[in-house]
Motif scaffolding. Structure first.
Motif, PDB file in Angstrom:
ATOM      1  N   SER A  88     -21.287  -0.524 -44.824  1.00  0.00           N
ATOM      2  CA  SER A  88     -20.293   0.432 -45.319  1.00  0.00           C
ATOM      3  C   SER A  88     -20.287   0.470 -46.849  1.00  0.00           C
ATOM      4  O   SER A  88     -20.186   1.542 -47.454  1.00  0.00           O
ATOM      5  N   SER A 111     -14.115   8.040 -40.146  1.00  0.00           N
ATOM      6  CA  SER A 111     -13.995   6.656 -39.686  1.00  0.00           C
ATOM      7  C   SER A 111     -13.122   6.600 -38.442  1.00  0.00           C
ATOM      8  O   SER A 111     -12.608   7.626 -37.980  1.00  0.00           O
ATOM      9  N   ASP A 190     -18.538   6.320 -40.087  1.00  0.00           N
ATOM     10  CA  ASP A 190     -18.536   4.869 -40.235  1.00  0.00           C
ATOM     11  C   ASP A 190     -17.584   4.222 -39.232  1.00  0.00           C
ATOM     12  O   ASP A 190     -16.396   4.545 -39.198  1.00  0.00           O
ATOM     13  N   ASP A 191     -18.145   3.345 -38.397  1.00  0.00           N
ATOM     14  CA  ASP A 191     -17.334   2.504 -37.518  1.00  0.00           C
ATOM     15  C   ASP A 191     -16.443   3.295 -36.553  1.00  0.00           C
ATOM     16  O   ASP A 191     -15.216   3.164 -36.585  1.00  0.00           O
TER      17      ASP A 191
END
Length: 507
Positions: A88, A111, A190-191
């Motif tokens: 990240s 996210s 992200d994630d």
């Protein structure tokens, strides 16, 4: 005149200033060198995995990451890395480097939720807002490389802001949010999955996929690049769905915490050992201890990037594939089809067309759907005709007999006379059949190279099917098993239907 001024400027630099200037110029066009200067305590030259990540991200941005099969550049990069690898943070640095390449770049990040999205956005914004420390020649900020990079005054909200010289530069949101008022040429997810519980939650994964297709992808400009950063929790998580649906567009960079390497022992014998992917981040001893301590599912997903539903998958070894344009259709000795009709409203009809050479079956077509019979009967007949099927077998259980007769009627309407449709009653236990024939299915049946993107739902059902425990659907593995049983002579149609003006009996 401008060049002369620049040369004059270099002549007045001290040796330290000259070295610093040289480093800056090099890093402007090299993301790896940029990261080394921005955080030398984390990015180190001997950490080769970091260089691999940086070089891959730069190649993606510059459209140099080429798919050798298509000759076209990949536009989706999937990063699957162990905890602590800095994925990240590297992505945040990448955003600042991209702005240095072109201040008009528009970046959209997504996210797990709004909180994480704002954290990511704040990290990028703070880097750009950071200032140099006078007298510290080893301290670098984005402004050290590109002095024009500045947050536009009055436009510095945490999750949506612009740079001076650009209308809209950055937008961050969660999967529970929306993307409005901006289109991007760089997308970063992200994630997306929070934990193991969400990894097996079908509604959560479906929400992510819908958000990607209907919201995120729709806001990407033509020629945009995308970076998906996540732990590989499940075969049908966002990374898995993208790889299966768009294999020609996706480049996966996967790094496992423990690598198997070959070394020689004291006697000169070659032995294999497990070794940390980065010893100074995680020692091998520490990782081996974690492997013993953590639940196997958590270890496999977080540290080895192996989906938690893959280890127990019945077909986890994968299927053989063939290149459709290299297949010699004249070699087929039989053209067969096996159809398993839907047992209930929640089940799927699965009809598979297959060409046989010796004892091997080349899957030509898969019809996998939950549409009603009035749709599936004529469509099945059309596919039987399209692939020139001679032997079509239908399980007569749960309405299969009526289905077979109606398919035969549809074949007459299409004036297809060479397809012999028969049915039989399947008396064997379904799950036992599937388990017993699993090795034969993987050994004898060969899929087209793009089968996972061509038949997405079918592929998903196969990959998710577990050897132990309860499975939501078994229609796909059941029909595939039936194809093998037909090839091996274990199943034959026992009833006749009328084809043309003649009555034909079992196969």
């Amino acid at each position: 005149m401008k060049l002369l001024k620049e040369l004059a400027g270099y002549q007045t630099l001290t040796p330290k200033e000259a070295i610093r200037r040289e480093k800056i110029e090099k890093a402007k066009g090299n993301f790896w060198e940029y990261c080394l200067l921005m955080n030398p305590s984390f990015f180190k030259r001997h950490r080769t995995y970091q260089k691999k990540i940086c070089d891959t991200m730069q190649a993606l941005y510059e459209h140099r990451l080429i798919n050798k099969k298509t000759g076209k550049p990949y536009d989706i990069l999937i990063l699957n890395l162990p905890p602590g690898a800095g994925k990240s943070y590297t992505a945040a640095l990448f955003a600042t480097w991209c702005y240095g390449q072109n201040i008009k770049n528009a970046i959209i990040t997504v996210s797990y939720n709004a909180t994480l999205a704002e954290t990511f956005a704040k990290s990028v914004r703070n880097m750009i807002s950071d200032e140099e420390i006078k007298g510290d020649d080893d301290y670098y900020v984005p402004n050290s490389f590109w002095s024009h990079l500045k947050i536009k005054r009055g436009d510095g909200a945490m999750n949506k802001w612009s740079l001076e010289g650009s209308n809209m530069s950055y937008l961050a949101t969660g999967f529970d949010g929306s993307i409005t008022g901006m289109r991007g040429n760089i997308g970063i997810i992200d994630d997306p999955i929070k934990n193991a519980e969400e990894a097996v939650n079908e509604s959560v994964k479906e929400k992510h996929w819908r958000f990607y297709k209907n919201t995120f992808a729709s806001r990407m400009l033509d020629g945009a690049i995308q970076i998906i950063i996540q732990t590989r929790w499940a075969t049908d998580d966002l990374a898995g769905m993208l790889s299966a649906t768009f294999p020609e567009r996706c480049y996966e960079l996967k790094i496992q915490a423990l690598e198997t390497v070959a070394i020689k022992d004291e006697d000169g014998n070659c032995i294999k050992i497990e070794k940390s992917w980065c010893e100074d981040l995680y020692s091998t001893a520490d990782l081996l201890q974690k492997k013993k301590t953590l639940d196997r599912d958590i270890w496999d997903a977080n540290y080895m990037q192996e989906p938690i539903d893959k280890k127990g998958g019945l077909y986890s070894g994968g299927f053989k594939t063939y290149a459709p344009d290299m297949l010699d259709l004249s070699r087929f000795t039989r053209l067969i089809s096996y159809t398993d009709t839907a047992d209930t409203g929640a089940d799927y009809l699965c009809s598979i067309c297959c060409g046989v050479i010796d004892r091997y079956g080349y899957i030509l077509d898969v019809y996998y759907t939950d549409d009603p019979m009035e749709v599936t009967e004529p469509e099945t007949a059309r596919r039987l005709g399209e692939y020139g099927i001679h032997e079509a077998i239908v399980e007569s259980n749960n309405g299969g007999r009526a289905f077979a007769r109606n398919v035969e009627k549809q074949l007459k309407k299409l004036r297809i006379k060479k397809c012999n449709v028969t049915w039989f009653n399947q008396s064997k236990n379904k799950k036992t059949r599937i388990l017993v024939n699993a090795s034969n299915v993987m050994e004898q049946l060969i899929m087209p190279e793009d089968w996972q993107s061509r038949w997405t739902d079918f592929a998903k059902a196969l990959v998710k099917y577990q050897r132990k425990g309860k499975n939501e659907h078994d229609d796909a593995p059941d029909a595939l098993t039936g194809v093998v049983e037909v090839i091996n002579g274990e199943v034959k149609g026992k009833h006749y239907v009328r084809v043309g003006n003649k009555r034909r009996f079992g196969l």
